[in-house]
Design a protein around this motif. Structure first.
Motif, PDB file in Angstrom:
ATOM      1  N   ILE A 188      53.400  45.126  69.617  1.00 23.21           N
ATOM      2  CA  ILE A 188      52.074  44.919  70.532  1.00 23.21           C
ATOM      3  C   ILE A 188      51.343  43.698  70.037  1.00 23.21           C
ATOM      4  O   ILE A 188      51.443  43.375  68.797  1.00 23.21           O
ATOM      5  CB  ILE A 188      51.429  46.342  70.301  1.00 23.21           C
ATOM      6  CG1 ILE A 188      50.856  46.618  69.060  1.00 23.21           C
ATOM      7  CG2 ILE A 188      52.185  47.585  70.972  1.00 23.21           C
ATOM      8  CD1 ILE A 188      49.583  47.658  69.092  1.00 23.21           C
ATOM      9  N   PHE A 189      50.371  43.319  70.883  1.00 18.93           N
ATOM     10  CA  PHE A 189      49.072  42.688  70.587  1.00 18.93           C
ATOM     11  C   PHE A 189      47.945  43.485  70.553  1.00 18.93           C
ATOM     12  O   PHE A 189      47.666  43.985  71.452  1.00 18.93           O
ATOM     13  CB  PHE A 189      48.878  41.524  71.458  1.00 18.93           C
ATOM     14  CG  PHE A 189      49.919  40.188  71.398  1.00 18.93           C
ATOM     15  CD1 PHE A 189      49.879  39.321  70.020  1.00 18.93           C
ATOM     16  CD2 PHE A 189      50.987  39.928  72.374  1.00 18.93           C
ATOM     17  CE1 PHE A 189      50.714  38.354  70.118  1.00 18.93           C
ATOM     18  CE2 PHE A 189      51.708  38.860  72.167  1.00 18.93           C
ATOM     19  CZ  PHE A 189      51.681  38.006  71.019  1.00 18.93           C
ATOM     20  N   LEU A 190      47.190  43.567  69.534  1.00 19.17           N
ATOM     21  CA  LEU A 190      45.955  44.030  69.445  1.00 19.17           C
ATOM     22  C   LEU A 190      45.006  42.798  69.492  1.00 19.17           C
ATOM     23  O   LEU A 190      44.699  42.180  68.763  1.00 19.17           O
ATOM     24  CB  LEU A 190      45.568  44.690  67.882  1.00 19.17           C
ATOM     25  CG  LEU A 190      44.483  45.510  67.840  1.00 19.17           C
ATOM     26  CD1 LEU A 190      44.215  46.473  68.938  1.00 19.17           C
ATOM     27  CD2 LEU A 190      44.364  45.876  66.427  1.00 19.17           C
ATOM     28  N   VAL A 191      44.045  42.997  70.801  1.00 27.15           N
ATOM     29  CA  VAL A 191      43.344  41.982  71.283  1.00 27.15           C
ATOM     30  C   VAL A 191      41.885  42.281  71.325  1.00 27.15           C
ATOM     31  O   VAL A 191      41.795  43.578  71.892  1.00 27.15           O
ATOM     32  CB  VAL A 191      43.656  41.638  72.717  1.00 27.15           C
ATOM     33  CG1 VAL A 191      42.803  40.257  73.208  1.00 27.15           C
ATOM     34  CG2 VAL A 191      45.265  41.145  72.593  1.00 27.15           C
ATOM     35  N   THR A 192      41.033  41.628  70.788  1.00 20.94           N
ATOM     36  CA  THR A 192      39.766  41.881  70.754  1.00 20.94           C
ATOM     37  C   THR A 192      38.692  40.798  71.196  1.00 20.94           C
ATOM     38  O   THR A 192      38.958  39.680  71.083  1.00 20.94           O
ATOM     39  CB  THR A 192      39.121  42.448  69.467  1.00 20.94           C
ATOM     40  OG1 THR A 192      40.133  43.257  68.591  1.00 20.94           O
ATOM     41  CG2 THR A 192      37.546  42.717  69.040  1.00 20.94           C
ATOM     42  N   ASN A 193      37.839  41.185  72.186  1.00 27.10           N
ATOM     43  CA  ASN A 193      36.924  40.437  72.690  1.00 27.10           C
ATOM     44  C   ASN A 193      35.724  40.363  72.019  1.00 27.10           C
ATOM     45  O   ASN A 193      35.204  41.640  72.207  1.00 27.10           O
ATOM     46  CB  ASN A 193      36.804  40.459  74.345  1.00 27.10           C
ATOM     47  CG  ASN A 193      38.095  39.896  75.156  1.00 27.10           C
ATOM     48  OD1 ASN A 193      38.983  39.369  74.568  1.00 27.10           O
ATOM     49  ND2 ASN A 193      38.024  40.437  76.440  1.00 27.10           N
ATOM     50  N   MET A 194      35.207  39.467  71.562  1.00 26.98           N
ATOM     51  CA  MET A 194      33.830  39.696  70.731  1.00 26.98           C
ATOM     52  C   MET A 194      32.764  38.720  71.678  1.00 26.98           C
ATOM     53  O   MET A 194      33.189  37.376  71.737  1.00 26.98           O
ATOM     54  CB  MET A 194      33.785  39.444  69.231  1.00 26.98           C
ATOM     55  CG  MET A 194      32.316  39.242  68.839  1.00 26.98           C
ATOM     56  SD  MET A 194      32.345  39.270  66.769  1.00 26.98           S
ATOM     57  CE  MET A 194      32.482  37.431  66.876  1.00 26.98           C
TER      58      MET A 194
END
Length: 214
Positions: free
Chosen positions: A72-78
Motif C-alpha cells: 500500500i501507499f500511505l498518502v498524506t496531504n498537508m
C-alpha cells in the motif's frame, strides 16, 4: 514504484484529494456513526458511544479491504501557507503510527498547488507525502481513529496542519483500491473493479450512503 507512476497507470486523472468518490466511476460512499447517534449529548459533552461505533465501522471496512501483506501507499496531504510557516506543527502522521521508524527515511514528498477554491488560494500549497509499506507495518487502529477525529478534541490526532487537518489516503496497489476517511461522518472507497468491493457492499449495505459501478 512511486505513487505518481502508479496513479497515472491505474487511476489516471484522479486527484488524491477529498471526494475521490465523485471523481471515479466505481465506488462506495459510507456514512458513519449511525443515523440517530450524534457527536454531542444534550449537555454538549462528546458522545463517546458514537465515536466507538465509528471506530468499529472504519476498522471493519479497512479489514475487509486490506490484508496484512498487501502493498500500500500511505498518502498524506498537508495544507499550508507557502511562506508563513509559523503555525505549522511537526507532521504527526508517520512517526507515531509506524512500527518501524526506519521507514521514515523512505517517505517521498511532492508539492502541489492548493486544490480547493478559496479566496487567496495562490498563497497556499499542498504537500503530499507518500510511503510504500504494508498494513502490518502500521498501527492501523490508531491511524484510523486519528483520521476520524478531525473535528473533535479526541486522541489520537494528526499534527502538521496550519490551515486544514491533514487528509490521509490508503492506496492498496495489490488490489487497486483506495480508501479515504474524510471525518467521523463518512468514508469513501473506490476501485478499478467492483468485484473487489462488492462483498463489502453486500455485507454492510446498511452503512452505504450511495454507490456506483460501470
Amino acid at each position: 514504484m512511486n505513487l505518481m507512476g502508479y496513479m497515472e497507470e491505474r487511476f489516471p486523472r484522479l486527484e488524491l484529494i477529498p471526494s475521490i468518490y465523485n471523481q471515479w466511476s466505481i465506488g462506495i460512499h459510507f456514512y458513519l456513526g449511525g443515523g440517530d447517534i450524534y457527536q454531542l449529548k444534550e449537555n454538549e459533552e462528546l458522545n463517546l458511544k458514537r465515536f466507538r461505533f465509528v471506530y468499529e465501522q472504519i476498522s471493519t471496512i479497512f479489514n475487509q479491504l486490506f490484508e496484512q501483506n498487501d502493498d500500500i501507499f500511505l498518502v498524506t496531504n498537508m495544507y499550508k501557507h507557502k511562506t508563513n510557516d509559523k503555525f505549522i506543527k511537526k507532521l504527526k502522521v508517520y512517526q507515531p503510527f509506524l512500527k518501524c521508524k526506519n521507514y521514515l527515511n523512505q517517505i517521498q514528498v511532492k508539492t502541489y498547488s492548493y486544490p480547493f477554491e478559496i479566496d487567496e488560494a495562490e498563497e497556499y500549497e499542498m504537500q503530499q507525502f507518500s510511503l510504500l509499506c504494508k498494513p502490518r507495518d502500521l498501527h492501523v487502529t490508531e491511524l484510523l481513529k486519528a483520521a476520524s477525529n478531525e473535528d473533535f478534541p479526541l486522541k489520537p490526532r494528526f499534527g502538521g496542519y496550519s490551515i486544514d487537518y491533514p487528509d490521509v489516503f490508503f492506496v492498496n496497489i495489490t488490489k487497486d483500491i483506495i480508501f479515504f476517511i474524510y471525518d467521523d461522518r463518512g468514508c469513501e472507497v473506490i476501485a478499478l473493479d467492483f468485484k473487489r468491493i462488492r462483498p463489502l457492499y453486500e455485507k454492510y449495505h446498511n452503512w452505504v450512503e450511495e454507490y456506483k459501478y460501470i
